[in-house]
Design a protein around this motif. Structure first.
Motif, mmCIF file in Angstrom:
data_model
loop_
_atom_site.group_PDB
_atom_site.id
_atom_site.type_symbol
_atom_site.label_atom_id
_atom_site.label_comp_id
_atom_site.label_asym_id
_atom_site.label_seq_id
_atom_site.Cartn_x
_atom_site.Cartn_y
_atom_site.Cartn_z
ATOM 1 N N ILE A 234 0.875 -1.178 0.000
ATOM 2 C CA ILE A 234 0.000 0.000 0.000
ATOM 3 C C ILE A 234 0.907 1.220 0.000
ATOM 4 C CG2 ILE A 234 -1.784 1.253 1.261
ATOM 5 C CD1 ILE A 234 -2.573 -1.467 2.527
ATOM 6 N N SER A 235 0.878 1.995 -1.088
ATOM 7 C CA SER A 235 1.885 3.055 -1.260
ATOM 8 C C SER A 235 1.788 4.137 -0.194
ATOM 9 C CB SER A 235 1.776 3.680 -2.652
ATOM 10 O OG SER A 235 0.522 4.314 -2.811
ATOM 11 N N SER A 236 0.612 4.609 0.127
ATOM 12 C CA SER A 236 0.443 5.655 1.146
ATOM 13 C C SER A 236 -1.025 5.723 1.522
ATOM 14 C CB SER A 236 0.899 7.012 0.592
ATOM 15 O OG SER A 236 0.742 8.023 1.568
ATOM 16 N N ILE A 237 -1.290 5.818 2.818
ATOM 17 C CA ILE A 237 -2.684 5.880 3.266
ATOM 18 C C ILE A 237 -2.790 6.812 4.469
ATOM 19 C CG2 ILE A 237 -2.398 3.770 4.655
ATOM 20 C CD1 ILE A 237 -5.394 3.162 3.974
ATOM 21 N N GLU A 238 -3.778 7.677 4.439
ATOM 22 C CA GLU A 238 -3.983 8.642 5.517
ATOM 23 C C GLU A 238 -4.252 7.914 6.838
ATOM 24 O OE1 GLU A 238 -4.263 12.302 5.375
ATOM 25 O OE2 GLU A 238 -3.089 11.860 3.577
ATOM 26 N N PRO A 239 -3.685 8.400 7.952
ATOM 27 C CA PRO A 239 -3.856 7.700 9.231
ATOM 28 C C PRO A 239 -5.309 7.556 9.666
ATOM 29 C CG PRO A 239 -2.860 9.876 9.545
ATOM 30 C CD PRO A 239 -2.834 9.590 8.083
ATOM 31 N N ASN A 240 -6.133 8.552 9.351
ATOM 32 C CA ASN A 240 -7.541 8.483 9.747
ATOM 33 C C ASN A 240 -8.346 7.512 8.882
ATOM 34 O OD1 ASN A 240 -6.857 10.780 7.950
ATOM 35 N ND2 ASN A 240 -9.075 10.914 7.691
ATOM 36 N N LEU A 241 -7.758 7.074 7.763
ATOM 37 C CA LEU A 241 -8.427 6.122 6.878
ATOM 38 C C LEU A 241 -7.839 4.723 6.979
ATOM 39 C CD1 LEU A 241 -8.825 8.400 3.709
ATOM 40 C CD2 LEU A 241 -10.535 7.891 5.455
ATOM 41 N N LEU A 242 -6.741 4.608 7.735
ATOM 42 C CA LEU A 242 -6.140 3.298 7.980
ATOM 43 C C LEU A 242 -6.852 2.667 9.174
ATOM 44 C CD1 LEU A 242 -3.997 1.148 7.448
ATOM 45 C CD2 LEU A 242 -2.407 2.478 8.864
ATOM 46 N N THR A 243 -7.885 1.912 8.882
ATOM 47 C CA THR A 243 -8.734 1.367 9.947
ATOM 48 C C THR A 243 -8.068 0.169 10.621
ATOM 49 O OG1 THR A 243 -9.865 -0.144 8.427
ATOM 50 C CG2 THR A 243 -10.805 2.070 8.692
#
Length: 438
Positions: A234-243
């Motif tokens: 996963i290249s990059s994911i916002e912390p608030n969307l990383l469940t």
């Protein structure tokens, strides 16, 4: 129907600046042109077409784009020059006025480049074709193999977040995505071509599903079922969307690697508010703890911006201490660059270039310390490495599941092969661990 006979035996060169998503899109453009009879120019050969895919994340990026265009027009005199990407969308007329540029395509037109090439006749002045950002609706799929072993799969484009410092929503438009069914089909095609590793890319991939009513978690579960693909990153994911459910799923997944890249941007809650980010340091720290509880050996990369407007010395020190205490592996450090039209320009307190540099160097030193400690903990362990092609006589490299770079003795038979190795000490320049095949 496009008459492709005029493209037969034509040659093209491609130049990409910026993010993995741009590289994925350029690779797809190259494949489309190849299908029309246009081959990639050999080294030293004068090309008929130059395609430049630009970035505009900073003023430095804009400058690099202009330099690249000037360099290509000198190296390939008379070539038909196409410029696309974020800089082209944000400042189309400025780009069109650069000497040698023939065609400027915005975000909506990038995927349909073939429709705009015409008969490749040079223009006195570049023609700019763009769509207003608010009207950008199309999603151009892309799953392409770069120069290395892994594939890059574009699953989402655009962003609805409008952080105070960022121009990406203006350059790429609103969040939109492909359907899971179509994306899975692309992954299957990559597997059919012999692909073993896919990097999932997008602008804000955790926001996947806005246009299809699906979720990123749904996508992850379906991709995990694709036979032949051994690794996803996963290249990059916002912390608030990383469940938590995504983290827990990755920890037991067949093919999703224990490797995360999460943008923090600042370790100061005061600065995060100024940036209009959608989380605080407490939430970020909780995500790191969750990952490490489930996957103690996970590699965690973190984006940090230094010297944003409003980042006082006190705020920076708060941020440094917070990051220092995080169990992360590597920092990607960026110096803040003022971008026209952003809300950040209204914030008081400007950080000098010298101070930005000083803060960057401190964080880069911290990153180096954390990365080396992470690597060192794995010396003597066994790991699976996906070997990548290298030039004859040069050592080969590859990555473990948790993204440790490994140096191997050259063997062409290893290219794109998963091999078990024993991890030894650091190589000569300290950028990888030496691996011995078991």
């Amino acid at each position: 129907m496009i008459d492709t006979t005029i493209f037969q035996n034509k040659t093209a060169v491609y130049y990409t600046l910026g993010c993995k998503l741009n590289f994925s899109e350029t690779s797809t453009i190259g494949r489309i042109l190849k299908e029309a009879g246009i081959r990639t120019a050999r080294k030293g050969e004068k090309a008929d077409i130059c395609v430049v895919n630009t970035c505009s994340v900073t003023e430095v990026a804009d400058k690099k784009c202009r330099q690249a265009i000037h360099r290509l027009t000198k190296q390939h005199p008379g070539a038909f020059v196409v410029v696309t990407g974020c800089y082209a969308q944000l400042k189309p007329e400025q780009v069109a006025n650069i000497e040698g540029v023939d065609l400027v395509l915005g975000a909506e037109q990038k995927g349909e480049l073939m429709n705009y090439l015409g008969n490749l006749e040079k223009h006195e002045k570049g023609e700019a074709i763009t769509t207003a950002t608010k009207d950008i609706r199309s999603f151009s799929p892309s799953c392409s193999r770069g120069d290395r072993t892994r594939y890059f799969l574009k699953v989402q484009d655009g962003c609805d977040y409008f952080c105070s410092y960022c121009t990406i929503p203006f350059a790429r438009g609103r969040s939109r995505n492909g359907r899971i069914e179509d994306i899975v089909a692309q992954a299957r095609r990559a597997a059919g071509e012999g692909g073993k590793e896919i990097v999932i890319t997008g602008v804000n991939i955790g926001d996947f599903g806005k246009t299809t009513g699906e979720t990123f978690f749904d996508l992850v579960k379906e991709l995990d079922k694709v036979e032949g693909i051994e690794r996803y990153r996963i290249s990059s994911i916002e912390p608030n969307l990383l469940t938590d459910e995504i983290i827990e799923y990755v920890s037991r997944s067949r093919a999703f690697m224990p490797h995360f890249h999460i943008p923090l941007q600042s370790g100061s809650d005061d600065v995060l508010k100024l940036m209009r980010r959608r989380y605080d340091t407490a939430l970020f720290a909780s995500k790191i703890r969750k990952i490490k509880e489930m996957m103690p050996d996970a590699f965690i990369g973190v984006d940090v911006i230094v010297g944003t407007r409003g980042e006082t010395e006190l705020y920076f020190e708060d941020a440094y201490r917070f990051i220092e205490g995080l169990e992360v592996t590597q920092l990607h450090v960026f110096s803040y660059s003022e971008r026209p039209g952003t809300q950040a320009l209204k914030i008081d307190h400007v950080v000098s270039p010298e101070e930005k540099h000083r803060r960057s160097q401190r964080l880069l030193a911290l990153s180096d310390e954390k990365t080396k400690a992470f690597y060192a903990r794995h010396i003597g362990k066994e790991a699976i490495v996906l070997a990548e092609k290298s030039k004859a006589g040069m050592p080969m490299h590859g990555f473990t599941d948790n993204y440790i770079r490994v140096e191997l003795e050259h063997d062409d038979a290893l290219d794109n092969k998963l091999v078990r190795v024993k991890l030894g000490d650091f190589n000569e320049d300290g950028t990888a661990l030496k691996g011995t095949i078991i």
